[in-house]
Write an enzyme that holds these catalytic residues in place. Structure first.
Site: not given
Ligand code: 13P
Ligand code: 13P
Ligand code: MG
Ligand code: MG
Length: 369
Positions: A11, A230, A233
């Site tokens: 990603d 984090y 994922k």
């Molecule tokens: P990805 O791992 O696909 O970037 O998604 C992260 C996430 O927190 C979606 O809510």
């Molecule tokens: P932000 O803190 O940029 O909103 O990221 C949260 C996230 O990645 C969950 O989708």
């Molecule tokens: Mg993402």
């Molecule tokens: Mg993803």
């Protein structure tokens, strides 16, 4: 000459949140690999699943080839420049290093590689999932390779009758690879006992016991364990060879009709059902639901056919509707109980900080008899 299939996925930025990569990003990544991989790889196939771009390559250099890994990593670096220039969300999200150093494993992208002597016809399925983790494939692989209720070939074909060897990794162990080899059918209950814990144990590979030929490979690294915090994922990929000494394509697809619950929905912190979807599908509801695409191809002398799209078929419409219902049903209880991941799995520091503050406010009161 042996053929290697390498899928490297990352990603590197997406439109409108964690939804899908931009067209410019996809074109940049594919263009870079085609341009710079001419003397290295025999073919390439680029696709996206949710916000992840997967580069599937065929070549003759074996797994863990530094030049092939570098090609993919640099394509993602180039893509990241475009993502930044376009102002995409999470530009370079999965690239944990600024420069390539020998092997793309541990640098953020997911990797799955398999090497084999091509059969006269070499059909295989490449799967990519978004908003989930490698353990998401545990159940479909178990059912397709060890359960005659799903894989009739285990009873009907002598080529499958000796069963399969499962190589399972403890993905929480980070100092080295901690793996165990178990044989189906004798070790069925041991296999099941491990695979139920999808956050800790993930199938890494599966082999036909009669021939020793490798059937399947799954990306196993956990970004959380690499980065220590984090960063998204793991959104796993896998390659499964099908037909002949392996399950039929349809036997491998059948378990996906369950829509089993997996971890990784919204902020990597919730459970949700895994929905099979057509190629190049983005995510939507609650940053999900968790999705999986399947790309069915043949490889011949290192060249791919065009990809068929098994989940783009009328059969899956009612399955998708049922899985959407399952997602809604669990979402009705919001953060409560099994809707959200257990505390140890929560990817976001926020709740950890909150719990620390709360710990200080607890009072100890003696038991009253
Ligand atoms: P990805 O791992 O696909 O970037 O998604 C992260 C996430 O927190 C979606 O809510
Ligand atoms: P932000 O803190 O940029 O909103 O990221 C949260 C996230 O990645 C969950 O989708
Ligand atoms: Mg993402
Ligand atoms: Mg993803």
């Amino acid at each position: 000459m042996k053929t290697t299939l390498s899928v490297i996925k990352a990603d590197i930025g997406s439109i409108g949140g964690h939804i899908k990569p931009s067209r410019a990003l996809l074109e940049t990544v594919e263009g870079y690999v085609r341009e710079n991989g001419r003397d290295l790889i025999s073919d390439v196939y680029v696709s996206y699943t949710g916000d992840d771009i997967a580069i599937l390559m065929a070549h003759h250099r074996g797994p863990n080839d530094a030049d092939v890994h570098k090609l993919a990593f640099e394509a993602f670096m180039k893509g990241t420049q475009v993502a930044k220039a376009q102002g995409l969300y999470g530009a370079g999200q999965d690239l944990l290093k600024d420069a390539f150093s020998g092997n793309v494993r541990g640098m953020g992208p997911m990797v799955a590689e398999i090497e084999f002597e091509e059969r006269p016809n070499e059909p295989f399925l490449f799967f990519a999932a978004d908003k989930t983790s490698p353990g998401a494939y545990n159940l479909p692989l178990y059912l397709a390779f060890a359960d005659p209720m799903f894989c009739s070939g285990l009873i009907l074909s002598p080529k499958l009758g000796k069963g399969f060897k499962f190589v399972i990794m403890d993905v929480n162990y980070t100092e080295a690879d901690r793996i165990i080899e178990l044989n189906a059918p004798e070790d069925l209950y041991d296999i099941a006992a491990l695979l139920r814990d999808t956050e800790r144990f993930s199938i890494e590979a599966i082999y036909n016991r009669a021939t020793g030929e490798q059937a399947a490979v799954v990306s196993t690294s956990r970004l959380r364990n690499i980065a220590g915090k984090y960063v998204g994922k793991d959104d796993p990929v896998m390659i499964v060879r099908v037909q002949g000494d392996f399950p039929a394509a349809g036997e491998m697809l059948a378990p996906f009709a369950i829509g089993h619950y997996v971890a990784g929905f919204m902020r990597g912190s919730h459970n949700g059902p895994l929905m099979p979807v057509p190629h190049n599908t983005h995510v939507s509801y609650f940053d999900g639901p968790p999705i999986v695409t399947c790309h069915a191809l043949c490889v011949h002398n290192g060249k791919f056919t065009e990809a068929a799209d098994p989940f783009d078929h009328p059969f899956w419409r009612s399955v998708q509707d049922r899985i959407a219902e399952k997602a809604l049903e669990l979402r009705r209880q919001g953060f409560f109980g099994p809707a959200m991941l257990p505390y140890e799995e929560l990817e976001y520091g926020g709740i950890v900080e909150r719990m620390k503050d709360l710990e200080k406010r607890f009072q100890i009161r003696p038991h009253t008899e």
